[in-house]
Design an enzyme around this catalytic site. Structure first.
Site, PDB file in Angstrom:
ATOM      1  CB  SER A 132      -5.171  -0.519  13.397  1.00 40.30           C
ATOM      2  OG  SER A 132      -5.159   0.259  14.578  1.00 40.30           O
ATOM      3  CE1 TYR A 157      -3.584   3.779  10.663  1.00 36.32           C
ATOM      4  CE2 TYR A 157      -4.571   3.380  12.821  1.00 36.32           C
ATOM      5  CZ  TYR A 157      -3.655   3.041  11.840  1.00 36.32           C
ATOM      6  OH  TYR A 157      -2.830   1.969  12.023  1.00 36.32           O
TER       7      TYR A 157
END
Length: 333
Positions: A132, A157
């Site tokens: 990501s 995350y």
């Protein structure tokens, strides 16, 4: 020759679209997903129904499975001979990681390790996984390049995605396992995730509810349309790294690639595009920056372009129209 490909998280947004593209190419696709309730499971089920209604559905099989279950993952790999594994199963969302960190540990760390081990034990030819843009944290050096430091995450995350990259590097080095990590930049489009801002904005604008604008809407995102993302992924699947590709950021068998639009768009322009498609002006609620958010994301995609000729073609206004048209048709507004 057609490939046998495993897609984890196949009922998710990107996994669904990738499965469609691979089936169209003639590949045999096995998809797994735990269909959790992070967002409405009925949307995930509708994606699967769409796949099974296609003419090429006989080349698709689905298994409901959680990648954090080691025994189930081992059994899956033992009973199949996968050429390529694409790991998209993960607990997504920056803000949710603040509220429920355990879900990220189970899926993004334990589950990722289980898939890595399955690839190692079964000599998979290429393992592709979702990282990501969040791994870049707060960076003043843009566009964001793969060789920049990524050791200051601002959310759990992001920390789990960075951990995936480090784990993949170790496995590729120890076991000569060809691995590619893709750092996704704000993917959007039809059948998208309801927890994403563009989905919520469209719903609220159509229903006449106010939209939450964090940092008063003063943010930029490298929004990337799903069709462009899938085109890039299809190219990468056929480009497993080999030692000759060694560079400062990549080991011989592990490459990390940005996959984004290389054209950050202001949140204000993004909202204007949604308003135009909906024919309604948004009601706004201005709020401060959320914990874990960053001001801008901007992908340097030279490495991916040089590898597979990746060049996104979808303008934000065209991509938003495609999404809003789908949303209105799907939800009957």
């Amino acid at each position: 020759m057609s490939k046998r490909i495993l897609i984890t998280g196949v009922a998710g947004f990107i996994g669904f679209h990738l499965a469609l593209a691979l089936l169209k190419q003639g590949s045999k696709v096995v998809g797994i997903d735990n269909l959790n309730d992070y967002y409405d499971p009925s949307l995930k089920e509708k994606r699967l129904e769409f796949i099974f209604a296609r003419d090429d559905a006989p080349n698709f099989s689905f298994v409901k499975m959680d990648i954090s279950d080691r025994d189930d993952v081992e059994s899956l790999f033992a009973s199949n001979d996968f050429d390529v594994v694409v790991n998209l199963a993960a607990q997504a969302g920056v803000r949710y990681s603040i509220e429920n960190p355990a879900a990220y540990i189970d899926s993004n760390l334990v589950g990722f390790a289980n898939i890595l081990e399955g690839c190692r034990q079964n000599s998979v030819k290429h393992f592709v996984y979702a990282s990501s843009s969040s791994v870049y944290g707060i960076s003043g050096d843009e566009p964001l390049r793969e060789d920049q430091r990524t050791d200051s995450p601002v959310s759990l995350y992001a920390a789990t995605k960075k951990s995936n990259e480090v784990m993949a590097e170790a496995y590729s080095h120890l076991y000569s396992l060809p691995i590619t990590g893709l750092r996704f930049f704000t993917v959007y489009g039809p059948y998208g995730r309801p927890d994403m801002a563009y989905f919520g904005f469209t719903k609220s604008i159509i229903e006449g509810s106010p939209i939450n604008l964090f940092n008063n809407g003063d943010m930029f995102r490298d929004f990337t349309f799903i069709d462009d993302i899938v085109d890039g992924m299809i190219g990468v699947i056929d480009k497993a790294p080999v030692p000759a590709s060694r560079s400062s950021v990549n080991s011989g068998y592990h490459q990390i690639l940005n996959i984004g639009n290389n054209d950050p768009v202001s949140l204000r322009r993004f909202i204007s595009a949604i308003e135009l498609c909906c024919g309604v002006k948004a009601k706004e609620r201005n709020l401060p920056m959320q914990p874990g958010d960053v001001y801008t994301t901007y992908a340097d995609i030279d490495r991916l372009y040089n590898l597979v000729g990746f060049k996104p073609k979808t303008k934000i206004e065209d991509g938003i129209k495609s999404f809003v048209d789908w949303y209105i048709q799907f939800y009957g507004h």
